[in-house]
Design a protein around this motif. Structure first.
Motif, short mmCIF file in Angstrom:
data_model
loop_
_atom_site.label_atom_id
_atom_site.label_comp_id
_atom_site.label_asym_id
_atom_site.label_seq_id
_atom_site.Cartn_x
_atom_site.Cartn_y
_atom_site.Cartn_z
N GLN A 155 9.17 10.85 0.60
CA GLN A 155 10.21 10.89 -0.53
C GLN A 155 11.46 11.52 -0.32
O GLN A 155 11.91 12.20 -0.75
N VAL B 60 0.71 -1.14 -0.12
CA VAL B 60 0.09 0.11 -0.07
C VAL B 60 0.85 1.30 0.00
O VAL B 60 0.55 2.43 -0.68
N LEU B 61 1.96 1.35 0.59
CA LEU B 61 2.91 2.32 0.89
C LEU B 61 3.57 2.46 -0.50
O LEU B 61 3.94 3.87 -0.81
N ASP C 230 4.18 3.73 -3.85
CA ASP C 230 3.61 4.42 -4.68
C ASP C 230 4.52 5.12 -5.97
O ASP C 230 5.20 5.80 -6.15
N THR C 231 4.43 4.02 -6.58
CA THR C 231 5.54 4.15 -8.01
C THR C 231 4.84 4.96 -9.07
O THR C 231 5.45 5.04 -10.19
N GLN C 232 3.77 5.32 -8.88
CA GLN C 232 3.09 6.30 -10.04
C GLN C 232 3.35 7.96 -9.62
O GLN C 232 2.80 8.52 -10.52
N SER C 233 3.79 8.14 -8.31
CA SER C 233 3.66 9.60 -7.82
C SER C 233 4.87 10.33 -8.89
O SER C 233 5.77 9.63 -9.54
N TYR D 118 8.59 6.33 -0.09
CA TYR D 118 7.49 6.43 -0.91
C TYR D 118 6.61 7.69 -0.39
O TYR D 118 5.97 8.56 -1.09
N ILE D 119 6.30 7.87 0.98
CA ILE D 119 5.56 9.00 1.52
C ILE D 119 6.36 10.12 1.79
O ILE D 119 5.76 11.35 1.33
N GLU E 293 9.32 -2.65 -12.16
CA GLU E 293 8.23 -2.72 -11.15
C GLU E 293 7.86 -4.09 -11.02
O GLU E 293 7.80 -4.70 -9.87
N TYR F 298 8.56 9.87 -7.74
CA TYR F 298 9.22 8.61 -7.90
C TYR F 298 9.46 8.56 -9.38
O TYR F 298 10.62 8.11 -9.84
N TYR G 299 7.79 3.94 3.98
CA TYR G 299 7.14 5.20 4.62
C TYR G 299 7.96 6.35 4.29
O TYR G 299 7.71 7.34 3.61
#
Length: 157
Positions: free
Chosen positions: A102, A28-29, A31-34, A99-100, A49, A37, A96
């Motif tokens: 960053q 869930v953490l 986020d390879t689409q941000s 990905y969160i 991925e 990233y 976290y």
């Protein structure tokens, strides 16, 4: 080894569910689409991925198998349980942080601690049950690769 009784099966199932929960929260953490990233420079040896996802699924499965084996054989200890929990928590902190928050540098720092904790887990587990310990070896190998990957990402970004 006789048939496992209820007193062995319940902790084994709980352990497997705990590993599955860490894996689920970890995914869930991710986020390879941000935009952050996607904008990161990545080295040529960074896996696609899909490869990374498959490897993590296999690694989490092997962690769960090692834990279940220890619990069914009653070879775990308080120290060993703490090492499994510390690894799970550090895996989530790493996800976290990267990905969160960053933070490539922060994630690398977490990975240094996580890799050390994984080495301690593998070493402690091998001493208790060789098969369970060797089931954890791919986790440690993968973490060393991820550590190197994150070092390069942190340096080039």
């Amino acid at each position: 080894m006789g048939k496992p009784g209820y007193e062995k099966i319940v902790p084994a199932v709980a352990g497997a569910l705990g590993v599955a929960a860490v894996a689920l929260f970890g995914f869930v953490l991710m986020d390879t689409q941000s935009a952050w990233y996607r904008a990161l420079l990545k080295p040529a040896f960074a896996p696609p991925e899909t490869v990374s996802t498959v490897v993590w699924i296999v690694v989490y499965g092997m962690i769960a198998a090692a834990l279940v084996l220890l619990l069914l054989r009653e070879k775990g200890s308080g120290k060993n349980a703490l090492l499994f929990m510390a690894n799970g928590l550090l895996l989530l902190v790493w996800g976290y942080t990267f990905y969160i928050l960053q933070s490539a540098v922060g994630a690398f720092a977490v990975l240094v601690v996580l890799t050390l904790a994984a080495w301690l887990l593998v070493r402690d587990t091998i001493l208790k049950d060789a098969l369970a310990g060797w089931l954890l070896a791919p986790y440690l190998i993968w973490l060393v690769y991820v550590l190197i990957l994150h070092y390069v990402i942190a340096m080039i970004n």
